[in-house]
Design a protein around this motif. Structure first.
Motif, PDB file in Angstrom:
ATOM      1  N   ASP A 113       0.899  -1.259   0.002  1.00  0.00           N
ATOM      2  CA  ASP A 113      -0.107  -0.072  -0.088  1.00  0.00           C
ATOM      3  C   ASP A 113       1.187   1.208   0.020  1.00  0.00           C
ATOM      4  OD1 ASP A 113      -2.209  -1.360   0.096  1.00  0.00           O
ATOM      5  OD2 ASP A 113      -2.542  -1.544   2.055  1.00  0.00           O
ATOM      6  N   ASP A 114       0.461   2.252  -0.838  1.00  0.00           N
ATOM      7  CA  ASP A 114       1.135   3.657  -0.746  1.00  0.00           C
ATOM      8  C   ASP A 114       0.474   4.470   0.478  1.00  0.00           C
ATOM      9  OD1 ASP A 114       2.185   6.094  -0.991  1.00  0.00           O
ATOM     10  OD2 ASP A 114       1.590   6.288  -2.974  1.00  0.00           O
ATOM     11  N   PRO A 115       1.456   4.572   1.678  1.00  0.00           N
ATOM     12  CA  PRO A 115       0.609   5.463   2.702  1.00  0.00           C
ATOM     13  C   PRO A 115       0.108   6.958   2.416  1.00  0.00           C
ATOM     14  CG  PRO A 115       3.207   5.359   2.896  1.00  0.00           C
ATOM     15  CD  PRO A 115       2.377   4.412   1.728  1.00  0.00           C
ATOM     16  N   GLU A 116       0.688   7.347   1.242  1.00  0.00           N
ATOM     17  CA  GLU A 116       0.295   8.696   0.635  1.00  0.00           C
ATOM     18  C   GLU A 116      -1.067   8.871  -0.069  1.00  0.00           C
ATOM     19  OE1 GLU A 116       3.789  10.570  -0.619  1.00  0.00           O
ATOM     20  OE2 GLU A 116       4.899  10.393   1.130  1.00  0.00           O
ATOM     21  N   SER A 117      -1.299   7.744  -0.269  1.00  0.00           N
ATOM     22  CA  SER A 117      -2.784   7.647  -1.261  1.00  0.00           C
ATOM     23  C   SER A 117      -3.249   6.547  -0.965  1.00  0.00           C
ATOM     24  CB  SER A 117      -2.161   7.656  -3.045  1.00  0.00           C
ATOM     25  OG  SER A 117      -1.415   6.609  -3.118  1.00  0.00           O
ATOM     26  N   ASP A 118      -4.298   6.283  -1.753  1.00  0.00           N
ATOM     27  CA  ASP A 118      -5.162   5.105  -1.863  1.00  0.00           C
ATOM     28  C   ASP A 118      -4.818   4.086  -2.815  1.00  0.00           C
ATOM     29  OD1 ASP A 118      -7.367   3.725  -0.546  1.00  0.00           O
ATOM     30  OD2 ASP A 118      -8.620   4.244  -2.470  1.00  0.00           O
TER      31      ASP A 118
END
Length: 330
Positions: A113-118
């Motif tokens: 998962d990208d913590p800065e986006s969905d």
């Protein structure tokens, strides 16, 4: 040793790894390097798609209960030459899985998962040191040095990483191929190990006898090696890239090509079924009723077409050219 829950590490990211006795339990089989014939077979058998398939239109029929989610999942897959449209992504993903299966018998991917986006990414993390037990997936990380550009290097201890099973995507060889390949690989390894031992029977030249006579028949040695080779590859149909054998009939070569291509299609269809299953499982975290199905279109060869071709060959209704064109160009 630390036992932690975390994301997997790719083997290439572990620098200066120090392997001890415990590492041999996890890495011994994966670190084995195949020899000449085994390596050549792995390359040929993993080539489940031909170059002509790239220009044959749509290769896969994708049926889904949520096409937007399907497109999102496939676009998140990181392939060697991506990103691509969904059809090409499936092709490259299946090809990458096939190469990993031939190398180690396993293929693992993980959803980061990208913590800065969905958004998220699905990428391979290698099968070295990875094992499964009671549905859980573990990765053994040896002692290694973690290098930093802005501070001193760190010495990392051994770790047993417990991976989140919801994020792990696991692919294996179809059962029908597993035993077949295991048996063949043992024989190919023996052939490779003794491939050049005939040179030991060549008498050494000396000052007194610069041209010694040899009574060893190298042609008999070569014929025996070929006989063992073809017996060991009978089930897979692999010809070892030997296309000019005067002792082989066209009928023999045709049956071999059909058998080899059929086994490749078994591998291809097995991978596609597992991709469908894994995408459905991951997709249900976002849509509880999510279902996706992936099937080859008419642009790709089918197993029943090969069965029909073999049947017509036995009845002498199909010729050498038709068989070779179908097996090597489709």
């Amino acid at each position: 040793m630390k036992i932690v829950k975390g994301e997997p590490l790719h083997p290439h990211s572990v620098k200066d790894a120090r392997h001890g006795f415990l590492e041999l339990l996890f890495y011994g089989q994966n670190r084995e390097r195949p020899d000449f014939n085994r390596r050549m077979f792995d390359e040929d058998f993993a080539r489940i798609f031909h170059h002509s398939d790239r220009h044959s239109g749509a290769l896969f029929d994708i049926t889904s209960s949520n096409y937007d989610l399907t497109e999102r999942l496939l676009k998140s897959v990181v392939t060697r030459y991506g990103p691509h449209a969904c059809d090409k992504t499936i092709r490259e993903w299946a090809q990458e899985i096939a190469r990993s299966l031939m190398w180690s018998g396993q293929a693992y991917f993980y959803r980061w998962d990208d913590p800065e986006s969905d958004e998220f990414k699905i990428r391979s993390f290698g099968s070295s040191g990875v094992s499964r037990f009671l549905g859980a997936t573990f990765q053994w990380v040896p002692r290694h040095t973690e290098r930093h550009w802005d501070r001193d290097d760190e010495e990392k201890p051994r770790e047993l990483r417990l991976l989140d099973k919801r994020r792990v995507m696991h692919f294996t060889l179809p059962k029908s191929l597993r035993r077949m390949l295991r048996t063949q690989n043992r024989t190919l390894a023996t052939i490779d190990r003794h491939q050049y031992e005939a040179t030991h029977f060549q008498p050494q030249a000396t000052h007194e006898n610069p041209n010694p006579t040899t009574y060893f028949d190298f042609m008999v040695w070569r014929d025996n090696q070929d006989r063992v080779f073809y017996r060991s590859t009978r089930q897979t149909g692999w010809n070892g890239r030997k296309y000019d054998g005067a002792k082989r009939s066209d009928f023999f070569d045709c049956h071999r090509q059909i058998r080899f291509r059929r086994n490749q299609l078994v591998l291809r269809d097995g991978i596609l079924n597992q991709i469908r299953s894994e995408l459905t499982r991951v997709g249900r975290e976002y849509d509880g009723d999510y279902v996706v199905d992936i099937a080859p279109t008419a642009a790709l060869p089918k197993i029943d077409q090969l069965d029909d071709l073999e049947s017509r060959l036995k009845r002498e209704e199909a010729g050498f050219t038709e068989v070779i064109d179908f097996c090597l160009k489709r």
